[in-house]
Design a protein around this motif. Structure first.
Motif, mmCIF file in Angstrom:
data_model
loop_
_atom_site.group_PDB
_atom_site.id
_atom_site.type_symbol
_atom_site.label_atom_id
_atom_site.label_comp_id
_atom_site.label_asym_id
_atom_site.label_seq_id
_atom_site.Cartn_x
_atom_site.Cartn_y
_atom_site.Cartn_z
ATOM 1 N N MET A 49 0.852 -1.192 0.000
ATOM 2 C CA MET A 49 0.000 0.000 0.000
ATOM 3 C C MET A 49 0.886 1.238 0.000
ATOM 4 N N ALA A 50 0.663 2.128 -0.961
ATOM 5 C CA ALA A 50 1.411 3.384 -1.070
ATOM 6 C C ALA A 50 2.906 3.144 -0.882
ATOM 7 N N PRO A 51 3.482 2.318 -1.754
ATOM 8 C CA PRO A 51 4.895 1.958 -1.569
ATOM 9 C C PRO A 51 5.816 3.155 -1.714
ATOM 10 N N GLY A 52 7.000 2.967 -1.160
ATOM 11 C CA GLY A 52 7.994 4.024 -1.146
ATOM 12 C C GLY A 52 8.684 4.245 -2.467
ATOM 13 N N ILE A 74 -1.275 -1.018 -4.393
ATOM 14 C CA ILE A 74 -2.414 -0.105 -4.390
ATOM 15 C C ILE A 74 -1.926 1.253 -3.890
ATOM 16 N N VAL A 75 -2.318 2.295 -4.603
ATOM 17 C CA VAL A 75 -1.808 3.639 -4.331
ATOM 18 C C VAL A 75 -2.885 4.663 -4.686
ATOM 19 N N GLY A 76 -2.795 5.826 -4.089
ATOM 20 C CA GLY A 76 -3.725 6.901 -4.411
ATOM 21 C C GLY A 76 -3.296 7.669 -5.642
ATOM 22 N N ALA A 77 -4.260 8.089 -6.432
ATOM 23 C CA ALA A 77 -3.976 8.833 -7.660
ATOM 24 C C ALA A 77 -3.265 10.157 -7.376
ATOM 25 N N GLN A 78 -3.502 10.719 -6.207
ATOM 26 C CA GLN A 78 -2.902 12.017 -5.868
ATOM 27 C C GLN A 78 -1.867 11.889 -4.763
ATOM 28 N N ASP A 79 -1.122 10.788 -4.754
ATOM 29 C CA ASP A 79 -0.089 10.584 -3.741
ATOM 30 C C ASP A 79 0.997 11.642 -3.941
ATOM 31 N N THR A 80 1.129 12.529 -2.977
ATOM 32 C CA THR A 80 2.101 13.620 -3.092
ATOM 33 C C THR A 80 3.478 13.235 -2.554
ATOM 34 N N GLN A 81 3.561 12.184 -1.739
ATOM 35 C CA GLN A 81 4.858 11.775 -1.193
ATOM 36 C C GLN A 81 5.600 10.836 -2.135
ATOM 37 N N THR A 82 4.882 9.911 -2.721
ATOM 38 C CA THR A 82 5.484 8.988 -3.686
ATOM 39 C C THR A 82 4.518 8.885 -4.875
ATOM 40 N N ALA A 95 8.082 -5.355 -12.578
ATOM 41 C CA ALA A 95 7.999 -6.577 -11.774
ATOM 42 C C ALA A 95 6.938 -7.492 -12.376
ATOM 43 N N PRO A 96 7.327 -8.682 -12.801
ATOM 44 C CA PRO A 96 6.340 -9.594 -13.383
ATOM 45 C C PRO A 96 5.314 -10.020 -12.338
ATOM 46 N N ARG A 97 4.146 -10.384 -12.804
ATOM 47 C CA ARG A 97 3.073 -10.875 -11.925
ATOM 48 C C ARG A 97 2.631 -9.837 -10.904
ATOM 49 N N THR A 98 2.728 -8.554 -11.290
ATOM 50 C CA THR A 98 2.339 -7.472 -10.383
ATOM 51 C C THR A 98 1.098 -6.779 -10.906
ATOM 52 N N LEU A 99 0.117 -6.644 -10.036
ATOM 53 C CA LEU A 99 -1.108 -5.913 -10.346
ATOM 54 C C LEU A 99 -1.016 -4.543 -9.690
ATOM 55 N N LEU A 100 -1.510 -3.531 -10.382
ATOM 56 C CA LEU A 100 -1.501 -2.167 -9.860
ATOM 57 C C LEU A 100 -2.917 -1.632 -9.840
ATOM 58 N N GLU A 101 -3.323 -1.093 -8.691
ATOM 59 C CA GLU A 101 -4.599 -0.396 -8.588
ATOM 60 C C GLU A 101 -4.323 1.021 -8.106
ATOM 61 N N VAL A 102 -4.792 1.988 -8.874
ATOM 62 C CA VAL A 102 -4.663 3.386 -8.496
ATOM 63 C C VAL A 102 -6.040 3.868 -8.067
ATOM 64 N N LEU A 103 -6.164 4.219 -6.808
ATOM 65 C CA LEU A 103 -7.441 4.701 -6.281
ATOM 66 C C LEU A 103 -7.696 6.096 -6.849
ATOM 67 N N PRO A 104 -8.826 6.291 -7.515
ATOM 68 C CA PRO A 104 -9.078 7.561 -8.201
ATOM 69 C C PRO A 104 -9.419 8.699 -7.244
ATOM 70 N N GLY A 105 -9.370 9.895 -7.790
ATOM 71 C CA GLY A 105 -9.757 11.074 -7.033
ATOM 72 C C GLY A 105 -8.621 11.608 -6.193
ATOM 73 N N VAL A 107 -7.052 10.962 -3.605
ATOM 74 C CA VAL A 107 -6.543 10.023 -2.597
ATOM 75 C C VAL A 107 -5.027 10.185 -2.496
ATOM 76 N N ASP A 108 -4.570 10.616 -1.323
ATOM 77 C CA ASP A 108 -3.155 10.907 -1.089
ATOM 78 C C ASP A 108 -2.507 9.772 -0.288
ATOM 79 N N HIS A 109 -1.246 9.921 -0.001
ATOM 80 C CA HIS A 109 -0.418 8.909 0.660
ATOM 81 C C HIS A 109 -0.960 8.519 2.042
#
Length: 166
Positions: A49-52, A74-82, A95-105, A107-109
């Motif tokens: 979640m919200a990786p570095g 999984i990460v926020g679309a408006q993550d200001t830190q990363t 990274a193979p076999r990696t799924l990414l979900e970006v939470l819309p709107g 959503v910050d770190h």
């Protein structure tokens, strides 16, 4: 796998950062060895979640390509830190076999940390408002429910867990 030279450059930058207390900088080792071999065969899947800062930590394209287990980021679309594109999306592309979900709107770190409870509301809002005060339209409790449900489904699928529906 971590690129040792890139990781050392990351450590050197922190060790020379005057915003970090001198006592901490003095204790900080400049050694990439602990980060080079972190594979644990007991770990079969990863949920992040919200990786570095992947590139900053020395995880480059070549190292990320060596990730053998399935991962979900999984990460926020408006993550200001990363920012998602520079960090989470970078990792998911390499990274193979990696799924990414970006939470819309908006959503910050900090959306990934606990909700402020009544005992900490005043302190949290005063000392770290980003950790307690969400933008209009962001429902942290609902997002936590969503994130938790995604984690359960991901691990169930990857680890072949069967659950009874209740």
């Amino acid at each position: 796998m971590v690129n040792a030279e890139k990781y050392l450059a990351f450590l050197r930058a922190w060790k020379s950062n005057p915003l970090l207390a001198a006592s901490l900088r003095a204790q900080m080792p400049l050694d990439a060895t602990p980060a080079l071999r972190v594979r644990d065969p007991r770990v079969k899947a990863a949920f992040s979640m919200a990786p570095g800062v992947f590139p900053g930590f020395g995880m480059d394209e070549e190292g990320l390509a060596q990730l053998k287990i399935p991962a979900y980021i999984i990460v926020g679309a408006q993550d200001t830190q990363t920012p998602a594109e520079e960090h989470a999306a970078f990792a998911a592309r390499h990274a193979p076999r990696t799924l990414l979900e970006v939470l819309p709107g908006p959503v910050d770190h900090e959306i990934f940390v606990n909700e402020c409870d009544t005992e900490c509301d005043t302190f949290g809002r005063d000392m770290m408002p980003a950790g307690c005060v969400d933008p209009a339209g962001v429902d942290r409790a609902a997002l936590h429910q969503h994130i938790g449900a995604r984690a359960v489904v991901f691990f169930d699928d990857m680890l072949k867990v069967s659950r009874e529906v209740r």
